[in-house]
Enzyme design. Structure first.
Site, PDB file in Angstrom:
ATOM      1  N   HIS A 175      67.097 -69.681  27.741  1.00  0.00           N
ATOM      2  CA  HIS A 175      68.471 -69.659  28.246  1.00  0.00           C
ATOM      3  C   HIS A 175      69.426 -69.426  27.073  1.00  0.00           C
ATOM      4  O   HIS A 175      69.274 -70.003  25.998  1.00  0.00           O
ATOM      5  CB  HIS A 175      68.780 -70.995  28.930  1.00  0.00           C
ATOM      6  CG  HIS A 175      70.061 -70.994  29.708  1.00  0.00           C
ATOM      7  ND1 HIS A 175      71.292 -71.029  29.103  1.00  0.00           N
ATOM      8  CD2 HIS A 175      70.301 -70.944  31.045  1.00  0.00           C
ATOM      9  CE1 HIS A 175      72.237 -71.021  30.035  1.00  0.00           C
ATOM     10  NE2 HIS A 175      71.659 -70.958  31.220  1.00  0.00           N
ATOM     11  N   GLU A 177      72.365 -70.427  26.427  1.00  0.00           N
ATOM     12  CA  GLU A 177      73.040 -71.600  25.845  1.00  0.00           C
ATOM     13  C   GLU A 177      72.109 -72.351  24.898  1.00  0.00           C
ATOM     14  O   GLU A 177      72.510 -72.759  23.801  1.00  0.00           O
ATOM     15  CB  GLU A 177      73.524 -72.537  26.955  1.00  0.00           C
ATOM     16  CG  GLU A 177      74.272 -73.740  26.379  1.00  0.00           C
ATOM     17  CD  GLU A 177      74.564 -74.809  27.416  1.00  0.00           C
ATOM     18  OE1 GLU A 177      74.964 -74.464  28.542  1.00  0.00           O
ATOM     19  OE2 GLU A 177      74.394 -75.997  27.083  1.00  0.00           O
TER      20      GLU A 177
HETATM   21  S1  SF4 Z   1      81.874 -76.817  32.338  1.00  0.00           S
HETATM   22 FE1  SF4 Z   1      81.194 -75.575  30.604  1.00  0.00          FE
HETATM   23  S2  SF4 Z   1      79.244 -76.415  29.985  1.00  0.00           S
HETATM   24 FE2  SF4 Z   1      79.677 -77.179  32.046  1.00  0.00          FE
HETATM   25  S3  SF4 Z   1      78.626 -75.723  33.430  1.00  0.00           S
HETATM   26 FE3  SF4 Z   1      80.749 -75.045  33.164  1.00  0.00          FE
HETATM   27  S4  SF4 Z   1      80.659 -73.573  31.485  1.00  0.00           S
HETATM   28 FE4  SF4 Z   1      78.776 -74.742  31.386  1.00  0.00          FE
END
Ligand code: SF4
Length: 400
Positions: A175, A177
């Site tokens: 992924h 991230e």
């Molecule tokens: S708030 Fe930020 S970290 Fe959480 S799901 Fe959404 S984009 Fe991803």
């Protein structure tokens, strides 16, 4: 000679009002607003739909999509690129393509010699340190939409590396991230990381911490999931836990506890703090969506649950896992998956979100008579217009 660093846009592009109408037209749903106003309940004949109280676009995705539209408005006549999917939702990505944004990851997209005239939008889940350095070197203009909750995880991982702790990241190694987060550890020469997907993988590492074992076998168990030169005999002596922000919260907490127990067994309670650290880095939006669906299932007896969101969306897959443990659940990518009152196309719950989307068609998914109660939620990358279309389609099939 001094080099001028390109301006990085992180706090907007002063075009919010200019794109507000376009965003509303693309993603808003009046029906969803009405359901919200009606206590998250939609009644139509024999059908009741209960919508989870938190669902759909999260603050990070909302901001990323907003910035992407603002970038197109702010830089007319310039190439505006995305590094890849801005979020894991095919509709949103296709609309961005239609608005003129090009995706560096698209197969048809030729190799680009990116330069100072090019604008590059970085996605909500971030990019790796190496990728960022490359864009900087080329002098292109980054529009950085990395979510604040992801930045918070990075801060913890960097601190682990600074203090000589290996980051144990609960996440999906492929992924975006997690790859970006892991790369943060490598900002320091002795920075180390290891990515575990689930309890089973955590248990393997915990066993090694307690008892040692075959070093090569352990490394073979985690291909591409450890930092270069990782040595489990020395790099598991001081560890800090972190997670991909969209994992299942209960699982992340349990994995943190497993590592704490292993380190306690290995080194003793008295010195645990010098060997083990943990921060809860699940983002609040993910947590709220998971809590909301549990609340829905606790309070409403449903015939079935529908979870809407991209098949490669980690948070959507985890919502589907929560639902499937309690009710018959269909994870669909969009309203087109509702083929008819008899047939639904969906992704089996539990298949890894990084695997290619393998859909199945199930027949007789919708009870054809009697009272029908459907629970509905959507992942953090699903816009309201898609949720609204799902409600309309289920309503149509239920009344047929
Ligand atoms: S708030 Fe930020 S970290 Fe959480 S799901 Fe959404 S984009 Fe991803």
């Amino acid at each position: 000679m001094t080099t001028t660093q390109p301006l990085i846009f992180r706090k907007g592009l002063d075009m919010k009002e200019a794109v507000a109408g376009e965003l509303a037209a693309a993603y808003h749903s009046r029906l969803v607003d009405e359901v919200r106003a009606g206590n998250y309940r939609h009644e139509s004949g024999r059908l009741t739909i209960h919508l989870a109280r938190e669902f759909g676009f999260c603050y990070g995705v909302d901001r990323a999509v907003d910035y992407a539209y603002q970038a197109v408005a702010r830089f007319p006549g310039r190439n505006v690129f995305l590094t890849g999917e801005i979020i894991h939702n095919p509709h949103v990505n296709d609309r961005l393509r239609a608005s003129g944004i090009r995706f560096l990851s698209d197969p048809g997209e030729p190799d680009h010699d990116l330069g100072p005239d090019d604008v590059v939008i970085l996605p909500a889940f971030g990019i790796t340190v190496q990728e960022m350095a490359d864009f900087s070197k080329r002098g292109c203009t980054p529009v950085d939409t990395t979510c604040g909750s992801v930045l918070n995880v990075w801060k913890n991982v960097v601190r682990y590396a600074e203090d000589g702790f290996t980051a144990i990241i609960h996440g999906k190694v492929r992924h975006e991230e997690t790859r970006a987060t892991a790369s943060q550890a490598l900002k320091y020469p002795n920075g180390r990381y290891l990515v575990v997907l689930d309890r089973d993988e955590a248990a393997v590492v915990c066993d090694y911490i307690r008892n040692g074992g075959d070093r090569d076998a352990l490394l073979a168990r985690f291909p591409n999931a450890v930092s270069p030169g990782f040595n489990p005999d020395t790099d598991l002596q001081r560890i800090g836990c972190a997670n991909q922000t969209t994992m299942l919260m209960s699982e992340s907490l349990e994995i943190g506890d497993m590592f704490a127990a292993a380190m306690r067994d290995r080194y003793g309670e008295a010195v645990l703090a010098t060997h083990f650290r943990a921060f809860d880095t699940i983002c609040s939006a993910t947590q709220e969506r998971q809590d909301a669906v549990e609340e829905l299932l606790n309070s409403e007896p449903v015939n079935l649950m529908i979870v809407v969101g991209g098949y490669n969306s980690s948070n959507t897959c985890n919502l589907a896992r929560i639902c499937a443990a309690r009710a018959r659940t269909y994870h669909i990518a969009d309203p087109d998956c509702l083929l008819s009152a008899e047939k639904i196309r969906h992704r089996p719950v539990g298949a890894p979100s990084t695997a290619p989307a393998a859909e199945v068609v199930t027949e007789n998914w919708l009870p054809t008579s009697g009272r029908l109660v459907v629970g509905l939620t959507a992942g953090a990358s699903t816009p309201n217009n898609i949720v609204g279309q799902v409600i309309e389609t289920v309503e149509r099939f239920a009344s047929a």
